[in-house]
Design a protein around this motif. Sequence first.
Motif, PDB file in Angstrom:
ATOM      1  N   VAL A  79      -2.199  -6.900  -1.656  1.00  0.00           N
ATOM      2  CA  VAL A  79      -2.239  -5.685  -0.835  1.00  0.00           C
ATOM      3  C   VAL A  79      -2.622  -4.467  -1.677  1.00  0.00           C
ATOM      4  CG1 VAL A  79       0.236  -5.162  -1.108  1.00  0.00           C
ATOM      5  CG2 VAL A  79      -0.958  -4.334   0.909  1.00  0.00           C
ATOM      6  N   GLU A  83      -4.124   3.007   2.888  1.00  0.00           N
ATOM      7  CA  GLU A  83      -5.351   2.760   3.647  1.00  0.00           C
ATOM      8  C   GLU A  83      -6.548   3.469   3.010  1.00  0.00           C
ATOM      9  OE1 GLU A  83      -5.560   0.984   6.863  1.00  0.00           O
ATOM     10  OE2 GLU A  83      -7.678   1.175   6.310  1.00  0.00           O
ATOM     11  N   ARG A  86      -8.300   1.669   0.179  1.00  0.00           N
ATOM     12  CA  ARG A  86      -8.907   0.352   0.412  1.00  0.00           C
ATOM     13  C   ARG A  86     -10.428   0.492   0.444  1.00  0.00           C
ATOM     14  NH1 ARG A  86      -4.372  -1.261   4.919  1.00  0.00           N
ATOM     15  NH2 ARG A  86      -2.680  -1.364   3.395  1.00  0.00           N
ATOM     16  N   GLY A  87     -11.104  -0.604   0.072  1.00  0.00           N
ATOM     17  CA  GLY A  87     -12.570  -0.578   0.070  1.00  0.00           C
ATOM     18  C   GLY A  87     -13.159   0.045  -1.175  1.00  0.00           C
ATOM     19  N   ARG A  88     -12.330   0.225  -2.225  1.00  0.00           N
ATOM     20  CA  ARG A  88     -12.828   0.840  -3.469  1.00  0.00           C
ATOM     21  C   ARG A  88     -12.784  -0.111  -4.663  1.00  0.00           C
ATOM     22  NH1 ARG A  88     -10.314   6.897  -3.839  1.00  0.00           N
ATOM     23  NH2 ARG A  88     -10.673   7.527  -1.690  1.00  0.00           N
ATOM     24  N   GLY A  89     -12.588  -1.376  -4.407  1.00  0.00           N
ATOM     25  CA  GLY A  89     -12.661  -2.357  -5.495  1.00  0.00           C
ATOM     26  C   GLY A  89     -11.323  -2.760  -6.104  1.00  0.00           C
ATOM     27  N   ILE A  90     -10.212  -2.201  -5.603  1.00  0.00           N
ATOM     28  CA  ILE A  90      -8.905  -2.533  -6.208  1.00  0.00           C
ATOM     29  C   ILE A  90      -8.538  -3.992  -5.915  1.00  0.00           C
ATOM     30  CG2 ILE A  90      -6.442  -1.984  -6.213  1.00  0.00           C
ATOM     31  CD1 ILE A  90      -7.305   0.927  -5.417  1.00  0.00           C
ATOM     32  N   THR A  92     -10.571  -6.442  -5.270  1.00  0.00           N
ATOM     33  CA  THR A  92     -11.461  -7.285  -6.082  1.00  0.00           C
ATOM     34  C   THR A  92     -10.946  -7.389  -7.517  1.00  0.00           C
ATOM     35  OG1 THR A  92     -13.358  -6.686  -4.715  1.00  0.00           O
ATOM     36  CG2 THR A  92     -13.843  -7.510  -6.929  1.00  0.00           C
ATOM     37  N   GLY A 113      -4.067 -17.471   1.028  1.00  0.00           N
ATOM     38  CA  GLY A 113      -4.034 -17.611   2.481  1.00  0.00           C
ATOM     39  C   GLY A 113      -4.552 -16.347   3.139  1.00  0.00           C
ATOM     40  N   ASN A 118      -7.430 -11.501  10.318  1.00  0.00           N
ATOM     41  CA  ASN A 118      -7.821 -10.602   9.223  1.00  0.00           C
ATOM     42  C   ASN A 118      -9.235 -10.902   8.714  1.00  0.00           C
ATOM     43  OD1 ASN A 118      -7.739  -8.682   7.225  1.00  0.00           O
ATOM     44  ND2 ASN A 118      -5.825  -9.406   6.290  1.00  0.00           N
ATOM     45  N   GLY A 120     -11.624  -8.976   7.892  1.00  0.00           N
ATOM     46  CA  GLY A 120     -12.066  -8.095   6.795  1.00  0.00           C
ATOM     47  C   GLY A 120     -11.707  -8.703   5.453  1.00  0.00           C
ATOM     48  N   ARG A 123     -13.712 -11.873   4.702  1.00  0.00           N
ATOM     49  CA  ARG A 123     -15.075 -11.568   4.253  1.00  0.00           C
ATOM     50  C   ARG A 123     -15.096 -11.302   2.745  1.00  0.00           C
ATOM     51  NH1 ARG A 123     -15.882  -7.896   8.074  1.00  0.00           N
ATOM     52  NH2 ARG A 123     -15.533  -6.122   6.710  1.00  0.00           N
ATOM     53  N   ARG A 127     -16.915 -13.668  -0.101  1.00  0.00           N
ATOM     54  CA  ARG A 127     -17.910 -13.072  -1.002  1.00  0.00           C
ATOM     55  C   ARG A 127     -17.583 -13.371  -2.463  1.00  0.00           C
ATOM     56  NH1 ARG A 127     -18.352  -7.702   1.248  1.00  0.00           N
ATOM     57  NH2 ARG A 127     -16.867  -6.970  -0.286  1.00  0.00           N
TER      58      ARG A 127
END
Length: 167
Positions: A79, A83, A86-90, A92, A113, A118, A120, A123, A127
């Motif tokens: 997690v 919010e 999120r979407g900034r590479g953390i 990953t 899991g 979910n 998003g 995906r 990737r």
Amino acid sequence: MEVTECRASDVEVLERVDSTGPNRWHEHKYQRQVAGLSTYLVAWDGDVPVGHGEIRWDGCASPTVLEAVPDCPELNGLVVYREELRGRGIGTALIQAAMERAAARGCERIGLGVGADNPGAARLYERLGFVPAVEYVDVWSMRDQHGVSHRFEDPGWFLVRELTPPR
Ligand SMILES: CC(C)(COP(=O)(O)OP(=O)(O)OC[C@H]1O[C@@H](n2cnc3c(N)ncnc32)[C@H](O)[C@@H]1OP(=O)(O)O)[C@@H](O)C(=O)NCCC(=O)NCCS
């Protein structure tokens, strides 16, 4: 941003930023790490924790997954707390740190899991090379602020990523 293994002194910092109330999940995850059962990874922006994920070396708690995918550590509970972060590479970075540690330990794969609701997150995992291995129901429970336990059943998939051993 850096990813570190949780230290004893991080537990209360984590509770302040990501309060788990009577569940004391950060403490439990840290204690599993002390017992050698897991590695509790924490992502930091300076001295502020921004997310976490726990590598459970003994694998997923689900018997369905354990039977279908034996000898596979699980990256559990991934997690990013806020919010807007999120979407900034953390996420990953946490997944890559988990894959590196598992490969360094000689593991041939790592899994995680993802809930059917979910797409998003699914995906992102696909990737990064995770492929669906087995469908299962994640059963878990948490205590509310009154200490009453509630049980949840989340249908989803266990995904597996093959790992390349370090040279
Ligand atoms: C899923 C999660 C850990 C990914 O971390 P992240 O730092 O946001 O992800 P990254 O920036 O490294 O990668 C971006 C990808 O994550 C996914 N993602 C981004 N925001 C997301 C969100 N709010 N919820 C779920 N997935 C998200 C998308 O696939 C995104 O790729 P896209 O931009 O091409 O759509 C994070 O978004 C999160 O905490 N979500 C809520 C809790 C959750 O769903 N946990 C996963 C349980 S399996």
